[in-house]
Design an enzyme around this catalytic site. Structure first.
Site, PDB file in Angstrom:
ATOM      1  N   GLU A  60      43.560 -11.004  43.917  1.00 20.47           N
ATOM      2  CA  GLU A  60      42.328 -11.541  43.346  1.00 20.47           C
ATOM      3  C   GLU A  60      42.139 -11.109  41.896  1.00 20.47           C
ATOM      4  OE1 GLU A  60      42.061 -11.861  47.670  1.00 20.47           O
ATOM      5  OE2 GLU A  60      42.595 -10.213  46.321  1.00 20.47           O
ATOM      6  N   HIS A 129      34.684  -9.015  56.336  1.00 20.62           N
ATOM      7  CA  HIS A 129      34.736 -10.449  56.067  1.00 20.62           C
ATOM      8  C   HIS A 129      33.397 -11.143  56.345  1.00 20.62           C
ATOM      9  CE1 HIS A 129      38.921  -9.288  56.723  1.00 20.62           C
ATOM     10  NE2 HIS A 129      39.294 -10.372  56.073  1.00 20.62           N
TER      11      HIS A 129
END
Length: 327
Positions: A60, A129
């Protein structure tokens, strides 16, 4: 008008903007052949090809940094993070680079980038998550933060975000992807920074955003059976924040319940309460402001525990009744 799902509305917004503007492109992990973790980008690789739908490595920091670099040189990237929790990996790129470059270079540099990412819980994806981290980005000057609750808003707000010359954090609550709603056949935009009254009412104002809009509407429908008329204000954009709409609804009803999925402690609800307290709406209050937020714990994997860690319809209803019984 035609009916589409929230996920289809997001895809339509991206495709329309990519057809309109050659500088718009899309990149992220598994967004091509796999169509993304939630199937949002279905068919986009086939239409736009690998140059404009770019698969990235599992880094990322690297691909958000690449998005920033391309944005300051004239492109308009849409960057997808598979889960909003992964922003923690590239937080430096977002808050120290994307958010600040315009200021540090005396306005000569713009970073017109949208970071799209699934947010929140309710899918059994557990602690790493399922977080709602919007308040972390609202605290950073230079970022805009958008949290649509309906397909109509998702499409219109995303198109506006892609055209905006700032970095926009665009949060899509996972449980909303299958939700259906009507959108116009013709092109439309929803402006950033404008809240929307999803249900008018006279007794209590519920101020909320994201998935909690739907839950608040369900609670309002239930409370209506008891003769309680609830107004539901959907903020839609957290930064910039439509403070005028917050003040107006509280002045109208005299009572405020703030609802968000994120952990209540130090959550965005505190900012909303501050807006009310610092305005003329404070003097119209007939009861203390109430907040309904997530519990101060990591999101559990167990589905029963997960459900109870977030606001429930019953907790929202109880908060509304509490404001009416306060005095």
């Amino acid at each position: 008008m035609r009916e589409v799902t929230y996920r289809e509305a997001v895809r339509e917004a991206m495709c329309e903007e990519m057809r309109r503007d050659e500088s718009v492109y899309f990149m992220g992990e598994d967004i091509g052949a796999y169509c993304g973790a939630f199937g949002v980008s279905k068919g986009m690789l086939q239409e736009f090809g690998e140059t404009r739908v770019r698969e990235t490595p599992i880094s990322e920091t690297a691909f958000v940094g690449a998005g920033i670099g391309s944005a300051i040189t004239g492109m308009r990237p849409i960057v997808e993070l598979m889960f909003s929790d992964f922003m923690a990996v590239c937080y430096d790129q977002i808050i120290n680079q994307a958010a600040k470059m315009h200021f540090m270079f005396a306005g000569k540099v713009q970073v017109p980038m949208v970071i799209r990412t699934p947010s929140g819980g309710g899918t059994g994806a557990a602690a790493q998550h399922s977080q709602s981290l919007e308040q972390m980005y609202c605290h950073v000057p230079g970022l805009k933060v958008v949290v649509p609750s309906t397909p109509y808003d998702a499409k219109g707000l995303l198109k506006s975000s892609i055209r905006d010359n700032n970095t926009v954090i665009f949060l899509e609550q996972k449980r909303l992807y299958k939700e259906k709603g009507e959108i116009p056949e013709e092109e439309y935009l929803v402006p950033l920074g404008k809240a929307d009254i999803k249900r008018p009412g006279r007794d209590v104002s519920v101020i909320t955003y994201g998935r909690m809009v739907q839950m608040s509407l369900q609670a309002a429908a239930k409370l209506a059976e008891e003769g309680i008329d609830v107004e539901v204000l959907d903020l839609r954009t957290l930064s910039p924040l439509d403070t005028d709409a917050i003040i107006a609804t509280v002045k109208k009803t005299g009572r405020a319940v703030i609802v968000h999925e994120a952990v209540q402690f130090a959550g965005f609800g505190g900012e909303i309460a501050g807006v009310i307290a610092d305005s003329e709406a404070f003097y119209r209050l007939d009861a203390p402001i109430k907040r309904v937020g997530g519990l101060y714990c990591p999101v559990p994997f167990n589905p029963q525990l997960e459900t109870q860690s977030f606001p429930t319809q019953e907790r929202i209803e109880a908060a509304v009744r509490g404001t009416l019984q306060a005095y």
